[in-house]
Structures are given as C-alpha cells and as structure tokens.
Design a protein around this motif. Structure first.
Motif, short mmCIF file in Angstrom:
data_model
loop_
_atom_site.label_atom_id
_atom_site.label_comp_id
_atom_site.label_asym_id
_atom_site.label_seq_id
_atom_site.Cartn_x
_atom_site.Cartn_y
_atom_site.Cartn_z
N PHE A 170 -11.22 6.90 -6.12
CA PHE A 170 -10.09 6.02 -6.38
C PHE A 170 -8.79 6.46 -5.70
CE2 PHE A 170 -12.97 5.28 -10.01
CZ PHE A 170 -13.11 3.90 -9.91
N LEU A 171 -8.74 7.70 -5.18
CA LEU A 171 -7.54 8.17 -4.51
C LEU A 171 -7.35 7.48 -3.16
CD1 LEU A 171 -7.64 12.06 -5.03
CD2 LEU A 171 -6.07 10.44 -6.10
N ASP A 172 -6.09 7.34 -2.75
CA ASP A 172 -5.78 6.92 -1.39
C ASP A 172 -5.62 8.17 -0.53
OD1 ASP A 172 -5.43 3.95 -1.58
OD2 ASP A 172 -3.99 4.56 -3.11
N ASP A 173 -5.92 8.04 0.77
CA ASP A 173 -5.75 9.18 1.66
C ASP A 173 -4.27 9.34 2.04
OD1 ASP A 173 -6.74 11.39 3.03
OD2 ASP A 173 -8.45 10.25 3.77
N SER A 230 -3.30 11.57 7.45
CA SER A 230 -4.70 11.38 7.76
C SER A 230 -4.97 9.97 8.27
CB SER A 230 -5.54 11.66 6.51
OG SER A 230 -6.91 11.48 6.78
N MET A 231 -4.30 8.98 7.67
CA MET A 231 -4.48 7.59 8.12
C MET A 231 -4.01 7.41 9.56
SD MET A 231 -3.24 5.51 4.73
CE MET A 231 -4.09 5.62 3.16
N ILE A 232 -2.85 7.96 9.88
CA ILE A 232 -2.34 7.88 11.25
C ILE A 232 -3.29 8.59 12.21
CG2 ILE A 232 -0.47 8.62 12.79
CD1 ILE A 232 1.44 8.27 10.40
N GLU A 233 -3.77 9.73 11.79
CA GLU A 233 -4.68 10.52 12.61
C GLU A 233 -5.94 9.73 12.96
OE1 GLU A 233 -5.75 15.28 12.48
OE2 GLU A 233 -5.91 14.13 10.64
N GLU A 288 -0.66 0.90 10.14
CA GLU A 288 -0.01 -0.02 9.21
C GLU A 288 -0.30 0.37 7.76
OE1 GLU A 288 2.60 -2.61 8.00
OE2 GLU A 288 2.22 -2.11 10.12
N LYS A 289 -1.54 0.76 7.51
CA LYS A 289 -1.90 1.23 6.17
C LYS A 289 -1.16 2.51 5.82
CE LYS A 289 -6.00 1.93 3.28
NZ LYS A 289 -7.50 2.03 3.27
N ALA A 290 -0.96 3.36 6.83
CA ALA A 290 -0.23 4.61 6.62
C ALA A 290 1.23 4.34 6.27
CB ALA A 290 -0.32 5.49 7.86
N ARG A 291 1.85 3.36 6.94
CA ARG A 291 3.25 3.02 6.64
C ARG A 291 3.39 2.55 5.18
NH1 ARG A 291 7.88 1.34 9.37
NH2 ARG A 291 6.82 1.44 11.40
N LYS A 292 2.47 1.68 4.76
CA LYS A 292 2.52 1.17 3.39
C LYS A 292 2.33 2.30 2.38
CE LYS A 292 0.94 -3.51 4.54
NZ LYS A 292 -0.13 -4.51 4.37
N MET A 293 1.43 3.24 2.71
CA MET A 293 1.20 4.37 1.81
C MET A 293 2.45 5.25 1.75
SD MET A 293 -0.40 6.16 -0.33
CE MET A 293 -1.74 4.97 -0.38
N LEU A 294 3.10 5.48 2.89
CA LEU A 294 4.31 6.29 2.91
C LEU A 294 5.41 5.63 2.09
CD1 LEU A 294 5.54 8.88 4.09
CD2 LEU A 294 6.31 7.54 6.06
N GLN A 295 5.55 4.31 2.18
CA GLN A 295 6.54 3.59 1.37
C GLN A 295 6.22 3.74 -0.12
OE1 GLN A 295 5.99 -0.29 3.12
NE2 GLN A 295 7.80 -0.10 4.43
N PHE A 307 8.17 7.99 9.23
CA PHE A 307 6.93 7.44 9.75
C PHE A 307 6.81 7.71 11.25
CE2 PHE A 307 4.51 3.95 11.69
CZ PHE A 307 3.29 4.12 11.03
N GLN A 308 7.92 7.53 11.98
CA GLN A 308 7.88 7.77 13.42
C GLN A 308 7.62 9.24 13.72
OE1 GLN A 308 7.93 5.32 15.78
NE2 GLN A 308 7.29 7.03 17.10
N GLU A 309 8.18 10.09 12.88
CA GLU A 309 7.94 11.53 13.05
C GLU A 309 6.46 11.87 12.88
OE1 GLU A 309 9.24 15.65 10.82
OE2 GLU A 309 10.70 14.00 10.92
N LEU A 310 5.82 11.25 11.88
CA LEU A 310 4.40 11.47 11.66
C LEU A 310 3.57 10.92 12.83
CD1 LEU A 310 4.04 10.60 7.86
CD2 LEU A 310 4.31 12.85 8.91
N VAL A 311 3.97 9.76 13.35
CA VAL A 311 3.26 9.17 14.49
C VAL A 311 3.39 10.07 15.71
CG1 VAL A 311 3.23 7.25 16.13
CG2 VAL A 311 3.46 6.80 13.67
N ASN A 312 4.62 10.56 15.96
CA ASN A 312 4.83 11.46 17.11
C ASN A 312 3.98 12.72 16.98
OD1 ASN A 312 6.65 9.63 18.10
ND2 ASN A 312 8.47 10.78 17.52
N ALA A 313 3.93 13.27 15.75
CA ALA A 313 3.13 14.47 15.53
C ALA A 313 1.66 14.19 15.78
CB ALA A 313 3.33 14.98 14.11
#
Length: 512
Positions: free
Chosen positions: A222-225, A229-232, A237-244, A256-262
């Motif tokens: 039932f947990l979300d990732d 990990s989603m960006i990886e 888009e799912k990662a952005r919603k989870m971050l929000q 979010f952009q920092e995570l994408v750049n990484a």
C-alpha cells in the motif's frame, strides 16, 4: 514563495514545505522493516539459552552449560563456546551480506517498496522454516532465508526514509528504522521470557517472526514509492504529484527540478560501483565503509543477540538472564526515542561523540567481571554486584542507542548523491552484515579465550572511532541530500577530493 529555496547557515539550502501527516505515517509504516531485524537480534540470544532448544539441536552445549561433561567445567567463560551454535546465529548475517548486493540493483531498478516487499517474503518463509525445524540443517536454511530478508530491508528502508523525509526532520524519521529495531528486540526479549519454560516455546519464539514480516509485506503493497525512485524510473509526473503530497504544498518546482537534475546526472553513470571509488566520492566511500565497521566493533552485539547467554555466563540464573535482557531491551527503546528528539536539534556529531565517551566509560566499568572471575572463570556475584553490572550494561546500551545505533544507518543513507546512492547503501549494509557475522561467529570463542579482556578489546575500537568522528565527520543536519557536496567541499580534509564543479552544478538552483 512557497516551495522556494531558503538559505541556511553556511550557504546551505533547504526547501520549504509542511511536515505532513501523510509523510509521517508513510515513514512509520516503512520503518516497520526494522522490526524484522530487531526481532531476530533479540530472539536469537534467548532461544540459544533455552534448555529445550539446546537439547534438541546442540546437546553438547547443554551438557557443558550444566557442567556435566567435565569439559570447561572450571570456566564460566567457555560454557557456550560451540562453532555450530554460533553458526546458527551468524549465518543470517552472511546471507544478508550476499543479499545486499542483489538488493542494491533491485532497489534502483524496481523501486524501494518492491525491495521491502521481497525482504518481507524472505523473512516470512525463513521464520516458518525455523519454527518447524527438525534438524540443524533445516534450522540454518531458515536462518539464511531470514538473512536475505534482512539484507533487502536494510538496503531499502533507510533509503526510503531519507528520500521521503523533509530535510529538517530527516534524522528523526530515519531513526524510526532504528526505533523499530529496538522495539523488535524488546518484543523478542519479552516473548523469550514468557515462553522459556513452555514446552517447545522456542518454536513459538522463532515462528512469531512471521508477524512483522506479514506487516511489512502488507505495508509495502500500500505504500507509494519515493519521488527520487519514480524519477529514476522515468515516472516524472507521478513523482511531482508525490512530492507535492509529501511536502503539503503545490509549488515544488525548485525541489522537483533539483531531483530531476540529480537523476539526469545519475543516468550518465554507467556503473555506480565503479563511480563510487573515484576520488570525488572518497568521503562517501569512507563513511559508508567505516561507520558500519565501527558500529559492530562497539561490542553492542555482545549485548544484543547474546545478552541472555552473556548474563547466564556471568552467573545470572536462566530466568534472571532473560529478565535482564528485557531490561536492556527497554533501555534500548527509550534511548532511541531520545535520539529521535535530539538528532535534528543537536546534530549528528555531538551524539556520536557523547555516545562514544559514555560507551568507553561503561566498558571499563564492566571489567569488574575480572574482580570475581579473573582469568580462571570461577566465581559468582553478590546481589549488589549484579545490580551494578546490570546498571553499567544498561548505560552502555543507552549510549549506543542514541548514537552509533541510529546514526550508523542515518548518516550513510543521507550523504550519498543519487548516482551512487544504491551502491553506497549496499556497501553500508554489506560491511555491517560482514562484521556482524564475524563478531557473531567468534564472540563466544573470544569470550572463552580473552575472558574479561574482551571488553578492553571493544573499548579500544570505541576510542579509535570516537577520534575518527571528531576529526573527519562534518555536520549534516538540515542539509538537503542533493546539496551534501557543499558540506564536503567546506571540510578541512575532504575538500581536497571534491572538485569545485560538483558544488557549482547544484549552486545555480539557489538563484532560481
């Protein structure tokens, strides 16, 4: 503006956001993976001191313990010295070492929650196999499966917690893993205490390990990732919603952009294992290797998974030894809770240093064993001496539980950038498991031969590791994971390894 980048001391940054109920509940559920490791640590020592268990699988040890064979009957130190018995205990950690390397790839490719689920399944099957064991071979196969479960959980859970948690409470939420370990140890000690005199009580003790395994499996479903990990895995888009959702705000553009750049930087790395040995990742490699090494050479496992055996060796009765293990388990939980409330306020360094000093003082005091047992291993304690010995052991456990215990998992999981994170955590887990295996395999033999000098042996390592932290570990509290390179760049020793462009690659985000 909401979700913007806020400057902190020393030019470091953190991202705005709320501390949401969702992220706290998610981290608590994920931290349940620590119950598996903790339950096993606590249950093993109690089971190996139960008469019925020893009679069925290790009758020679039972005879030695009851002083009926004439072998070692003069020395309390050598009652439990049996290679097969220690293999039962330590085989789990060898399996966990091997599993951590497979878990590293699965955690990176398939996500953190899948890795946790796999760990839970292994632990479930291993617990049931041990509970129904009819011979030593079946017993050890079960232990190996438990080890695979521990390896997967120890690889994925600390990463999951560090990636989900807001930087300002990352330490507290990550230590939730260690808190669950201590709760697992306490529960195991209580179960052993209640079942010690029941027929086949050891089967129930081992089989109950299936319960936390089932809880983890259900939680992982039932947990979300994590957003990382989603960006990886290309789910931006799912990662952005989870971050929000985990930050409790809509504007998370900068973070979010920092995570994408990484993630983009990480994709340029063909082999994380090859990358982590490069000079620019030298501090991460050193701390991911030495922190788990030193954690095991504090001597804590002498207390944790051999506590009943140790107390019985030192003259406590069988029932009293299990009760003493329950007391140390309770101290372990309370001290870990103290760490949760202090790690993000006072920082990692001060807890490391204070814990090291207190552990050393307590280990020196525990050598009062020498006064009664000497090198011959013959003697007994008065009630007052027993209480004093138990006090110093509890003080030792407390100092570990608010320092090297939780920080041994927290610091390695938060210092690695994404491109080396799975490799760094695999190194942390594998080194931890390797030396847990070694200590588990040789401890009873060392106790037999070094006698009370064993506590001086571990005390020497405590001195070395405390000096190591004082000189080489910079403070990492409140620093976003992806901004950690600035910490190394400003350190007197590690700066020589970190090229300026590694820091500059993130610095432009502060000006967005």
């Amino acid at each position: 503006m909401a979700g913007g980048v806020v400057a902190t001391g020393g030019g470091r940054t953190h991202h705005e956001g709320k501390i949401t109920l969702f992220v706290i509940v998610t981290c608590i559920v994920a931290a349940m993976g620590g119950l598996l490791f903790g339950y096993d640590l606590g249950i093993t020592g109690g089971v190996t001191s139960m008469d019925q268990f020893l009679l069925k699988f290790f009758p020679n040890v039972y005879i030695q313990m009851k002083d009926q064979s004439g072998v070692h009957h003069h020395s309390q130190y050598c009652k439990f010295d049996n290679p097969l018995l220690t293999l039962f205990t330590s085989s789990l950690y060898l399996a966990a070492l091997v599993a951590s390397f497979f878990a590293s790839s699965i955690t990176r490719i398939m996500g953190r929650k899948i890795s946790m689920f796999i760990g839970g399944i292994f632990f479930l099957v291993g617990s049931l196999l041990d509970a129904f064991a009819v011979n030593v071979a079946m017993l050890i196969i079960g232990r190996l499966l438990l080890g695979f479960g521990v390896g997967f959980c120890n690889q994925s859970v600390p990463l999951y917690l560090s990636e989900m948690a807001p930087p300002k409470i990352r330490g507290a939420l990550n230590i939730g893993f260690q808190l669950m370990i201590t709760i697992g140890i306490l529960i195991a000690n209580l179960i052993n205490y209640k079942l010690a005199k029941i027929k086949n009580g050891w089967r129930f003790s081992l089989g109950i390990g299936a319960v936390p395994a089932i809880i983890l499996c259900l939680g992982a479903i039932f947990l979300d990732d994590t957003p990382n990990s989603m960006i990886e895995r290309g789910k931006q888009e799912k990662a952005r919603k989870m971050l929000q959702r985990i930050r409790g705000i809509d504007d998370v553009d900068e973070e979010f952009q920092e995570l994408v750049n990484a993630s983009e930087e990480a994709k340029k790395v063909d082999n994380a294992w090859k990358n982590i040995i490069e000079a620019k990742y030298r501090p991460q490699l050193v701390f991911c290797s030495l922190i788990p090494f030193f954690q095991q050479f504090t001597g804590i496992n002498v207390i944790m998974f051999y506590a009943p055996v140790l107390f019985q060796t030192l003259g406590f009765g069988s029932n009293a030894s299990l009760m003493s293990a329950v007391i140390t388990g309770g101290v372990n939980v309370v001290a870990t809770i103290i760490s949760i409330f202090s790690v993000d306020k006072f920082g990692r360094r001060i807890l490391f240093l204070e814990g090291g000093i207190q552990m050393l003082l307590c280990q020196v005091k525990v050598t009062m064993i020498a006064k009664e047992f000497g090198v011959s291993g013959v003697g007994s304690f008065s009630k007052g001496e027993v209480n004093l010995l138990l006090f110093f052991i509890c003080a030792y456990v407390a100092s570990f539980a608010w320092s090297w215990g939780p920080l041994g998992w927290l610091v390695p999981s938060e210092i690695c950038s994404l491109e080396i994170r799975s490799a760094g955590q695999a190194i942390n887990v594998s080194v931890n498991m390797l030396f847990t295996f070694i200590i588990g395999q040789v401890f009873l033999m060392m106790l037999c031969h070094l006698k009370f000098g064993l506590f001086f042996f571990f005390g020497g390592f405590v001195v070395i590791m405390t000096i190591f932290i004082a000189f080489f570990l910079p403070e990492t509290k409140n620093v976003p994971i992806e901004e950690m390179n600035s910490v190394w760049r400003s350190h007197w020793f590690w700066a020589r390894f970190i090229p300026q462009d590694m820091v500059n690659s993130h610095a432009h985000l502060q000006d967005l």
